[in-house]
Design a protein around this motif. Structure first.
Motif, PDB file in Angstrom:
ATOM      1  N   ASP A   1      13.898 -12.715 -53.178  1.00  0.00           N
ATOM      2  CA  ASP A   1      13.912 -14.077 -53.817  1.00  0.00           C
ATOM      3  C   ASP A   1      13.257 -14.193 -54.894  1.00  0.00           C
ATOM      4  OD1 ASP A   1      11.366 -13.946 -52.510  1.00  0.00           O
ATOM      5  OD2 ASP A   1      11.752 -15.791 -51.307  1.00  0.00           O
ATOM      6  N   GLY A   2      12.483 -13.212 -55.330  1.00  0.00           N
ATOM      7  CA  GLY A   2      11.704 -13.384 -56.392  1.00  0.00           C
ATOM      8  C   GLY A   2      10.090 -13.723 -56.172  1.00  0.00           C
ATOM      9  N   PHE A   3       9.969 -13.813 -55.124  1.00  0.00           N
ATOM     10  CA  PHE A   3       8.534 -13.952 -54.505  1.00  0.00           C
ATOM     11  C   PHE A   3       7.546 -12.755 -54.890  1.00  0.00           C
ATOM     12  CE2 PHE A   3       5.038 -13.939 -51.666  1.00  0.00           C
ATOM     13  CZ  PHE A   3       4.357 -15.391 -51.631  1.00  0.00           C
ATOM     14  N   HIS A   4       6.546 -13.053 -55.415  1.00  0.00           N
ATOM     15  CA  HIS A   4       5.462 -11.822 -55.857  1.00  0.00           C
ATOM     16  C   HIS A   4       4.192 -12.401 -55.229  1.00  0.00           C
ATOM     17  CE1 HIS A   4       3.516  -9.628 -58.938  1.00  0.00           C
ATOM     18  NE2 HIS A   4       3.247  -9.005 -57.898  1.00  0.00           N
ATOM     19  N   LEU A   5       3.477 -11.677 -54.469  1.00  0.00           N
ATOM     20  CA  LEU A   5       2.338 -11.978 -53.823  1.00  0.00           C
ATOM     21  C   LEU A   5       1.354 -10.755 -54.143  1.00  0.00           C
ATOM     22  CD1 LEU A   5       1.196 -13.543 -50.679  1.00  0.00           C
ATOM     23  CD2 LEU A   5       0.273 -11.378 -51.201  1.00  0.00           C
ATOM     24  N   GLU A   6       0.055 -10.830 -54.601  1.00  0.00           N
ATOM     25  CA  GLU A   6      -0.808  -9.781 -54.867  1.00  0.00           C
ATOM     26  C   GLU A   6      -2.223 -10.327 -54.234  1.00  0.00           C
ATOM     27  OE1 GLU A   6      -1.573  -8.138 -58.615  1.00  0.00           O
ATOM     28  OE2 GLU A   6       0.622  -7.626 -58.954  1.00  0.00           O
ATOM     29  N   ALA A   7      -2.984  -9.297 -53.394  1.00  0.00           N
ATOM     30  CA  ALA A   7      -4.190  -9.574 -53.072  1.00  0.00           C
ATOM     31  C   ALA A   7      -4.958  -8.282 -52.839  1.00  0.00           C
ATOM     32  CB  ALA A   7      -3.798 -10.322 -51.596  1.00  0.00           C
ATOM     33  N   ALA A   8      -6.150  -8.335 -52.287  1.00  0.00           N
ATOM     34  CA  ALA A   8      -7.141  -7.124 -52.067  1.00  0.00           C
ATOM     35  C   ALA A   8      -7.689  -7.443 -50.949  1.00  0.00           C
ATOM     36  CB  ALA A   8      -7.559  -6.854 -53.315  1.00  0.00           C
ATOM     37  N   SER A   9      -8.414  -6.458 -50.056  1.00  0.00           N
ATOM     38  CA  SER A   9      -9.359  -6.495 -49.186  1.00  0.00           C
ATOM     39  C   SER A   9     -10.397  -5.586 -49.309  1.00  0.00           C
ATOM     40  CB  SER A   9      -8.674  -6.192 -47.876  1.00  0.00           C
ATOM     41  OG  SER A   9      -9.485  -6.329 -46.677  1.00  0.00           O
ATOM     42  N   ARG A  10     -11.568  -5.782 -49.366  1.00  0.00           N
ATOM     43  CA  ARG A  10     -12.578  -5.030 -49.985  1.00  0.00           C
ATOM     44  C   ARG A  10     -13.543  -4.674 -48.625  1.00  0.00           C
ATOM     45  NH1 ARG A  10     -16.416  -8.490 -53.583  1.00  0.00           N
ATOM     46  NH2 ARG A  10     -17.863  -6.830 -52.743  1.00  0.00           N
ATOM     47  N   MET A  11     -13.685  -3.148 -48.366  1.00  0.00           N
ATOM     48  CA  MET A  11     -14.285  -2.693 -47.328  1.00  0.00           C
ATOM     49  C   MET A  11     -15.718  -2.950 -47.259  1.00  0.00           C
ATOM     50  SD  MET A  11     -12.220  -1.568 -45.038  1.00  0.00           S
ATOM     51  CE  MET A  11     -13.346  -0.597 -43.916  1.00  0.00           C
ATOM     52  N   ASP A  12     -16.324  -3.312 -48.502  1.00  0.00           N
ATOM     53  CA  ASP A  12     -17.902  -3.640 -48.395  1.00  0.00           C
ATOM     54  C   ASP A  12     -18.113  -4.896 -47.714  1.00  0.00           C
ATOM     55  OD1 ASP A  12     -16.703  -5.055 -50.593  1.00  0.00           O
ATOM     56  OD2 ASP A  12     -18.417  -4.478 -51.834  1.00  0.00           O
ATOM     57  N   LEU A  13     -17.218  -5.763 -47.514  1.00  0.00           N
ATOM     58  CA  LEU A  13     -17.300  -6.986 -47.033  1.00  0.00           C
ATOM     59  C   LEU A  13     -17.060  -6.925 -45.496  1.00  0.00           C
ATOM     60  CD1 LEU A  13     -15.687  -9.161 -49.584  1.00  0.00           C
ATOM     61  CD2 LEU A  13     -18.103  -8.856 -49.308  1.00  0.00           C
ATOM     62  N   ILE A  14     -16.792  -5.897 -44.885  1.00  0.00           N
ATOM     63  CA  ILE A  14     -16.423  -5.667 -43.508  1.00  0.00           C
ATOM     64  C   ILE A  14     -17.851  -6.317 -42.653  1.00  0.00           C
ATOM     65  CG2 ILE A  14     -17.196  -3.282 -42.879  1.00  0.00           C
ATOM     66  CD1 ILE A  14     -14.559  -3.172 -41.459  1.00  0.00           C
TER      67      ILE A  14
END
Length: 380
Positions: A276-289
């Protein structure tokens, strides 16, 4: 069909030692492989399963001394030689939940809204104002964590998710049955009973039967937020259905150039592209576990709980999408046709397409089938 290439799948470091599995049309079954440049080498004469290879104390042979299975490209995107499988086989697939503050708060929201996405935005703001900043640096199980717990109880915000998030005991659950995980390029499934669900991009540890962490890879712990939000007793249904666990593309073995300390510094990115044209970008940082990978592995396997064939351990994620997709206040949920890409330069890319779990291919190759197949091929 997802178009995969060696360049997009493999880690940036050409010296990475990569262990995985393919379905070989020529062999008529699954083959453990080592990546050698842009080619695959057959490990089945060393050991017929990845679980056994990881249990071996001897170093794996140099790739150049192993039988050549041909170019990796021949196993991608409908290649004539076969296709990629998840790099694990007989290992139990475990997952650690609520290991990042951001996702911990989202699980509290799931619980307090009863899985109703329309109520999430208002509760999210209330919860962050009340407790958000106090949780960022709390060490789970510490005296400070107990003080925060007492405060939250007085405020009326205590939750079972906060208990496993900052309490002494981590949440460790079984994500998928043995051999049920899918690999890069395969479809992942969402159950039709869910209207609020999301991918969970995670680092996955490969731990052998002696409890030694041998390497790491990427995983997608597909999650049905509304189902778990209705009741924590529905966790199994929210986490385990056909195609809900993707792992790959390959296990990067620990060596002098890559180890557990590098895992602790990884940044895992996520992209979702919808038809449908939807675009999502994100990230997960292991140093914040909140808990170290070694601690989580130790809580999964110890003197009270063993896994002779080893286990794969999802380490959790800080990603919990709040970006609205269809209507204001409803947040994100998957739609069939979404392409999910999970990437860390050190581990490569895990790319999968989303569809309903009753539409994607059924899981039909279990442990009995594997044993029979290996026996017929003279590998047992």
């Amino acid at each position: 069909m997802i178009e995969l290439t060696s360049e997009t799948l493999l880690p940036a470091d050409p010296s990475a030692q990569l262990l995985g599995r393919v379905w070989s049309n020529r062999a008529g079954g699954p083959v453990p492989v080592m990546v050698d440049g842009d080619r695959l080498r057959d490990l089945s004469q060393i050991a017929p399963t990845v679980a056994e290879l990881l249990n071996m104390t001897d170093a794996l042979p140099e790739a150049g001394h192993l039988p050549d299975l041909g170019p990796l490209a021949d196993y991608l995107s409908g290649g004539a030689a076969g296709h990629l499988l998840a790099p694990n086989d007989l290992q139990v697939v475990k997952a650690a939940g609520v290991t990042f503050v951001a996702s911990m708060l989202e699980r509290v929201i799931d619980e307090r809204t009863g899985g109703d996405a329309t109520r999430a935005a208002a509760l999210r703001e209330d919860l962050r104002q009340a407790v958000g900043g106090q949780l960022e640096s709390v060490v789970p199980g510490s005296a400070e964590a107990q003080s925060v717990k007492a405060l939250l109880q007085r405020l009326g915000y205590w939750s079972q998710y906060l208990e496993v998030g900052i309490g002494p005991e981590a949440e460790i659950f079984t994500k998928a049955p043995v051999l049920a995980s899918v690999g890069a390029g395969a479809d992942v499934g969402i159950n039709r009973i869910s209207d609020w669900n999301n991918p969970e991009p995670e680092v996955v540890l490969a731990v052998n039967g002696q409890g030694v962490i041998r390497g790491a890879t990427l995983g997608n712990d597909v999650n049905l937020r509304d189902v778990e939000g209705r009741s924590a007793l529905l966790l199994g249904k929210a986490k385990d259905n056909n195609g809900s666990c993707a792992i790959g593309p390959f296990i990067r073995l620990f060596d002098a150039g890559f180890g557990l300390e590098d895992v602790a510094r990884l940044k895992v990115s996520l992209t979702v592209l919808g038809e449908d044209g939807f675009h999502l970008e994100a990230a997960s940082r292991m140093d914040l576990i909140s808990r170290s990978p070694a601690d989580l592995a130790g809580q999964a396997m110890n003197r009270s709980h063993q896994y002779p064939d080893g286990f794969m351990l999802f380490l959790g994620t800080m990603f919990a999408p709040v970006q609205d997709r269809d209507a204001p206040g409803r947040g994100f949920t998957h739609k069939p046709g979404d392409i999910v890409t999970i990437h860390a330069p050190e581990l490569g890319r895990l790319i999968n397409r989303v569809d309903y779990s009753d539409v994607i291919p059924e899981w039909k190759f279990g442990i009995t089938d594997l044993m029979r197949n290996l026996a017929l091929r003279g590998l047992l």
